[in-house]
Write a protein that holds these residues in place. Structure first.
Motif, short mmCIF file in Angstrom:
data_model
loop_
_atom_site.label_atom_id
_atom_site.label_comp_id
_atom_site.label_asym_id
_atom_site.label_seq_id
_atom_site.Cartn_x
_atom_site.Cartn_y
_atom_site.Cartn_z
N HIS A 55 12.27 8.11 -1.82
CA HIS A 55 13.14 7.22 -2.27
C HIS A 55 12.64 6.22 -0.29
O HIS A 55 13.42 5.29 -0.72
N GLN A 56 12.11 6.68 0.50
CA GLN A 56 12.25 5.61 1.74
C GLN A 56 11.48 4.62 1.71
O GLN A 56 11.75 3.86 1.57
N VAL A 57 10.21 4.45 0.73
CA VAL A 57 9.34 3.81 -0.10
C VAL A 57 9.93 2.41 -1.07
O VAL A 57 10.56 1.55 0.09
N LYS A 58 11.23 2.65 -1.23
CA LYS A 58 12.60 2.09 -1.78
C LYS A 58 12.65 1.43 -1.23
O LYS A 58 13.55 0.09 -1.58
N GLN A 59 13.53 2.05 -0.03
CA GLN A 59 14.02 1.97 0.87
C GLN A 59 13.63 0.62 1.92
O GLN A 59 14.42 -0.79 2.13
N PHE A 60 12.54 0.92 2.17
CA PHE A 60 12.09 -0.13 2.67
C PHE A 60 11.63 -1.13 2.16
O PHE A 60 11.78 -2.16 2.75
N ALA A 61 11.45 -1.78 0.65
CA ALA A 61 10.43 -2.47 0.04
C ALA A 61 11.89 -2.98 -0.23
O ALA A 61 12.24 -4.57 -0.03
N GLU A 62 13.26 -2.96 -0.39
CA GLU A 62 14.85 -3.45 -0.30
C GLU A 62 14.86 -3.90 0.57
O GLU A 62 15.29 -5.63 0.85
N ALA A 63 15.01 -3.65 1.38
CA ALA A 63 15.18 -4.43 2.41
C ALA A 63 13.66 -5.44 3.08
O ALA A 63 14.76 -6.38 3.75
N ASN A 64 12.93 -4.82 2.71
CA ASN A 64 11.94 -6.31 3.17
C ASN A 64 11.06 -7.48 2.09
O ASN A 64 10.37 -7.68 2.15
N GLY A 65 11.97 -7.20 1.14
CA GLY A 65 12.14 -8.52 0.02
C GLY A 65 10.46 -7.77 -0.37
O GLY A 65 9.78 -8.54 -1.51
N PHE A 66 9.71 -6.50 -0.90
CA PHE A 66 8.68 -6.06 -1.86
C PHE A 66 9.06 -5.03 -3.55
O PHE A 66 9.03 -4.20 -3.81
N VAL A 67 10.21 -5.28 -3.85
CA VAL A 67 10.85 -5.28 -5.32
C VAL A 67 9.78 -4.77 -5.77
O VAL A 67 9.41 -4.23 -6.46
N GLU A 68 8.87 -5.74 -5.72
CA GLU A 68 7.94 -6.34 -7.02
C GLU A 68 6.62 -5.65 -6.92
O GLU A 68 6.01 -5.14 -7.87
N GLU A 69 6.95 -5.00 -5.64
CA GLU A 69 5.40 -3.92 -5.50
C GLU A 69 6.01 -2.74 -4.73
O GLU A 69 4.64 -2.50 -3.94
N VAL A 70 6.96 -2.26 -5.80
CA VAL A 70 7.38 -1.16 -5.08
C VAL A 70 6.65 0.01 -5.26
O VAL A 70 6.11 0.79 -4.63
N ASP A 71 5.84 -0.45 -7.06
CA ASP A 71 5.31 1.33 -7.38
C ASP A 71 4.02 1.17 -6.22
O ASP A 71 3.49 1.88 -6.17
N LEU A 72 3.38 -0.60 -6.24
CA LEU A 72 2.12 -0.23 -5.47
C LEU A 72 2.58 0.21 -4.20
O LEU A 72 1.59 1.17 -3.76
N LEU A 73 3.75 0.03 -3.71
CA LEU A 73 3.81 0.93 -2.38
C LEU A 73 4.08 2.44 -2.59
O LEU A 73 4.00 3.37 -1.32
N VAL A 74 4.89 2.41 -3.12
CA VAL A 74 4.87 4.52 -3.71
C VAL A 74 3.29 4.94 -4.08
O VAL A 74 3.08 6.12 -2.77
N LYS A 75 2.53 4.44 -4.65
CA LYS A 75 0.98 4.89 -4.13
C LYS A 75 0.91 4.64 -3.01
O LYS A 75 -0.15 5.79 -2.62
N GLY A 76 0.18 3.65 -2.53
CA GLY A 76 -0.27 4.06 -0.67
C GLY A 76 0.70 4.87 0.09
O GLY A 76 -0.39 5.29 0.43
N ALA A 77 1.95 4.36 -0.18
CA ALA A 77 2.58 5.78 0.92
C ALA A 77 2.17 7.32 0.67
O ALA A 77 1.84 7.93 1.36
N LEU A 78 1.86 7.16 -0.99
CA LEU A 78 1.25 9.10 -1.52
C LEU A 78 0.36 9.41 -1.03
O LEU A 78 -0.47 10.38 -0.51
N VAL A 79 -0.55 7.98 -1.14
CA VAL A 79 -1.92 8.10 -1.00
C VAL A 79 -2.25 8.61 1.50
O VAL A 79 -2.77 9.95 1.50
N ALA A 80 -1.05 7.78 1.35
CA ALA A 80 -1.46 7.73 3.19
C ALA A 80 -1.31 9.26 3.34
O ALA A 80 -1.31 9.76 4.93
N LYS A 81 -0.01 10.11 2.71
CA LYS A 81 0.38 11.56 2.37
C LYS A 81 -0.63 12.27 3.12
O LYS A 81 -1.04 12.82 3.76
N ASP A 82 -0.72 12.62 1.67
CA ASP A 82 -2.38 13.74 1.86
C ASP A 82 -3.50 12.63 1.22
O ASP A 82 -3.90 12.54 0.46
N PRO A 83 -4.91 12.24 2.10
CA PRO A 83 -5.54 11.15 1.61
C PRO A 83 -6.53 11.74 1.05
O PRO A 83 -7.10 11.06 0.04
N PRO A 84 -7.05 13.25 1.13
CA PRO A 84 -7.49 13.71 0.73
C PRO A 84 -7.72 13.82 -1.06
O PRO A 84 -7.90 14.00 -2.29
#
Length: 657
Positions: A55-84
């Motif tokens: 939810h927070q990543v989608k808000q961030f993507a909409e606010a900063n023009g990353f609508v097309e990259e939202v799936d990539l940002l979600v994956k990146g955020a989940l990796v950052a959430k629990d790297p192992p």
């Protein structure tokens, strides 16, 4: 709308987004990064559910023009959430998994553009080193050429006393100190506004202009005031460059090898010193113009910096600070091996900065940011730590050799050519022994290198001073003086050499990074100026033995200050350091004196097997880079994928059973 107005609007939008994200974090999960009494380093995403992260990543993507990259940002955020657990992130590809594994297994596999950026910018440090040795060699002849002889006698037969010797020695010191005076009082403080309006690259370009033209002016000087003015102008460029390049390198580098990459500043400073000694030897027989060539040659390293800087990507964190997230993402894509890493780093930096936003009241200006260096607890601790390591670089006495080695060796009985040769040896040792720090600074850490090398610098400098008491008629006199000076340089180069600029570029929050680095570099160069001005007179009044003994004692003072005030920063992201510097100073000092010191005595004096030293801070959640749990988990994953790294088999088998 102008570019500046657009940046202002972007900053306001970015601040609102960060504030909203910070407010979405529960009170139990927030940590006070001005007073981190729990001594935990927090991953701001670790306590969120997957749904909350998405939810927070989608808000961030909409606010900063990353609508097309939202799936990539979600994956990146989940990796950052629990790297192992990166292997289990939905939608992650084998190529992306491979890139993340390599962050631990092959951490030196980085894009060529990252290495190009670090190396090119650090070439600028060679200006600093080259100028030191250029003026070092020129000290043997420019005072006489410009009408300010510094010897006690005006003739070779030593029959005509020099009535102005004392005054001229002060003038010689002032001319040598010119770049450091201008850096400390003007150049360093110009970096904040230049960074604000022109970016990191623009500030470096402007500094390179000063560093390229000023040595030419010095080489053409006809009087000592003219030479002083050109060296003051050189100092403006040196100050801007010294305050910006380490920040630029730190902000572009991944945390796991940030220390090694940022310390290339010291590597190129040492290389500049070595090249300067080579240039001194090359032109020593050119007669009356030798000192002009020695001073003017310092322009050479500035040329590639001047031309190449705009081939480098701008700092992603500078773009983020100015609300330009799209530009930040493009820079990260160039500086990382895979787009997933760029997306992960972009969102992780944003999430950490949302926590950091609670540090200060907005808006701020240059004056308020400077005042906050001493009033905001988290920033004040960084100010104290950076002040300590920068001051220690001058207290250790390295620059009495870098600035005046030719004079020191001349006092030890060497002729002009022998003095230049001995100085060349010093430059070579200083450069060669800087190399080990590339591997040790991110392995043993900044603090450990300092605590090991300062005692060694103390005894070697004291020994060099005592060797001046050996009769000058003895062949051992000059040889032993040179030996202990070389040993001193060998201990300095992997420790106090690379750490201060690396450390100071890391410790300040993004909001105060430019003005904080300006403070740190101004501290270093101001005391370098004090040393440069006073040493010729000190050498005359206290003798070499007294002067060297004085600086040997200051090494002890520096060691105590580092032990009490300098926390470790290795392998933590720049934003995670907020939590380390939020630990109260009294608690840190209490831990050092009450836990670390007794452990060290038991372990190394009484030779007891006491186990590892208890750490002050712990990690709340998994961290993205450098955390031991993460490394172990990635190694397990790499074995499962058939990517076991060389020379790690025994470790991996132990971890995997």
């Amino acid at each position: 709308m102008s570019a500046h107005d657009a940046d202002k609007v972007n900053v306001e939008k970015s601040e609102l987004a960060q504030e909203e994200q910070y407010n979405n974090v529960s009170l139990e999960e927030k940590m006070d990064i001005n007073n981190n009494i729990t001594a935990k380093i927090q991953n701001p995403l670790a306590h969120l559910s997957v749904e909350e992260v998405v939810h927070q990543v989608k808000q961030f993507a909409e606010a900063n023009g990353f609508v097309e990259e939202v799936d990539l940002l979600v994956k990146g955020a989940l990796v950052a959430k629990d790297p192992p657990a990166f292997e289990s992130v939905p939608g992650i590809t084998e190529e992306e998994k491979h890139a993340i594994r390599n962050e631990v297994l092959h951490k030196w596999r980085q894009p060529r553009l990252l290495y190009f950026t670090i190396i090119l910018c650090s070439i600028g440090a060679a200006v600093q080193g080259w100028d030191q040795t250029g003026s070092n060699g020129a000290n043997l002849s420019f005072p006489d050429a410009l009408g300010i002889p510094v010897g006690d006698f005006l003739d070779d037969a030593k029959t005509i006393p020099n009535p102005n010797a004392s005054r001229n020695q002060w003038l010689q010191g002032l001319i040598n100190a010119g770049p450091y005076i201008a850096s400390a009082f003007i150049g360093c403080w110009c970096s904040d506004p230049l960074n604000k309006y022109f970016g990191r690259r623009g500030c470096i370009f402007i500094s390179a202009v000063f560093c390229a033209l000023s040595p030419i002016g010095g080489a053409c000087a006809q009087t000592w005031p003219q030479l002083l003015v050109t060296r003051l102008l050189l100092g403006i460029g040196m100050g801007c460059k010294g305050s910006t390049i380490p920040i630029f390198s730190a902000e572009n580098s991944p945390a796991s090898i940030r220390g090694a990459l940022v310390m290339s500043w010291q590597m190129w400073t040492a290389f500049g010193i070595f090249l300067g000694t080579c240039a001194n030897l090359a032109v020593k027989d050119t007669g009356k113009i030798s000192w002009r060539l020695q001073l003017g040659s310092a322009m050479l390293p500035a040329i590639p910096l001047l031309i190449g800087i705009y081939f480098c990507p701008e700092s992603p964190r500078w773009y983020i600070k100015n609300g330009r997230y799209k530009n930040a993402y493009r820079s990260l894509v160039k500086l990382r091996n895979d787009k997933l890493q760029a997306a992960r780093d972009l969102y992780y930096i944003h999430a950490q900065l949302a926590m950091e936003a609670s540090l200060i009241e907005k808006p701020t200006n240059y004056i308020t940011r400077f005042i906050q260096l001493f009033t905001i607890p988290r920033v004040r601790r960084a100010t104290l730590a950076s002040f300590t390591v920068m001051l220690a670089q001058q207290l250790c006495g390295i620059n009495i050799i870098a600035f005046y080695s030719s004079t020191v060796f001349e006092n030890a009985g060497a002729g002009p050519t022998e003095s230049l040769l001995a100085s060349w040896g010093f430059g070579l040792v200083n450069f060669v022994f800087a190399w080990p720090a590339i591997w040790t600074i991110d392995t043993f850490g900044r603090r450990s290198l300092l605590l090991f090398t300062f005692p060694q610098m103390c005894w070697t400098l004291l020994a060099a001073g005592l060797c001046f008491l050996i009769p000058s008629s003895s062949k051992a006199h000059l040889g032993l003086v040179a030996l202990f000076i070389y040993l001193f340089a060998a201990f300095y180069s992997p420790g106090e050499g690379p750490v201060p600029f690396t450390y100071s570029a890391e410790v300040f929050p993004l909001s105060h990074r430019e003005v904080g680095m300006s403070w740190a570099v101004a501290t270093c160069l101001f005391w370098a100026a004090v040393l440069s001005i006073t040493f010729p007179r000190m050498l005359s009044a206290m003798t070499p033995t007294g002067a060297f003994g004085f600086y040997a004692f200051l090494n002890v003072v520096a060691f105590v200050m580092i032990f009490l005030f300098v926390p470790e920063t290795k392998q933590r992201t720049l934003e995670e350091l907020d939590y380390i510097f939020a630990i109260p100073t009294r608690r840190f000092m209490s831990h050092q004196c009450g836990t670390v010191l007794p452990w060290w005595v038991k372990r190394y004096v009484f030779r007891r097997n006491t186990g590892p030293c208890p750490a002050l801070w712990s990690f709340d959640g998994h961290l993205a880079e450098g955390d031991k749990d993460f490394e172990e988990a990635v190694r397990r994953a790499s074995v499962a994928a058939g990517e076991e790294p060389p020379r790690r088999k025994s470790v991996v088998r132990k971890l995997t059973g």
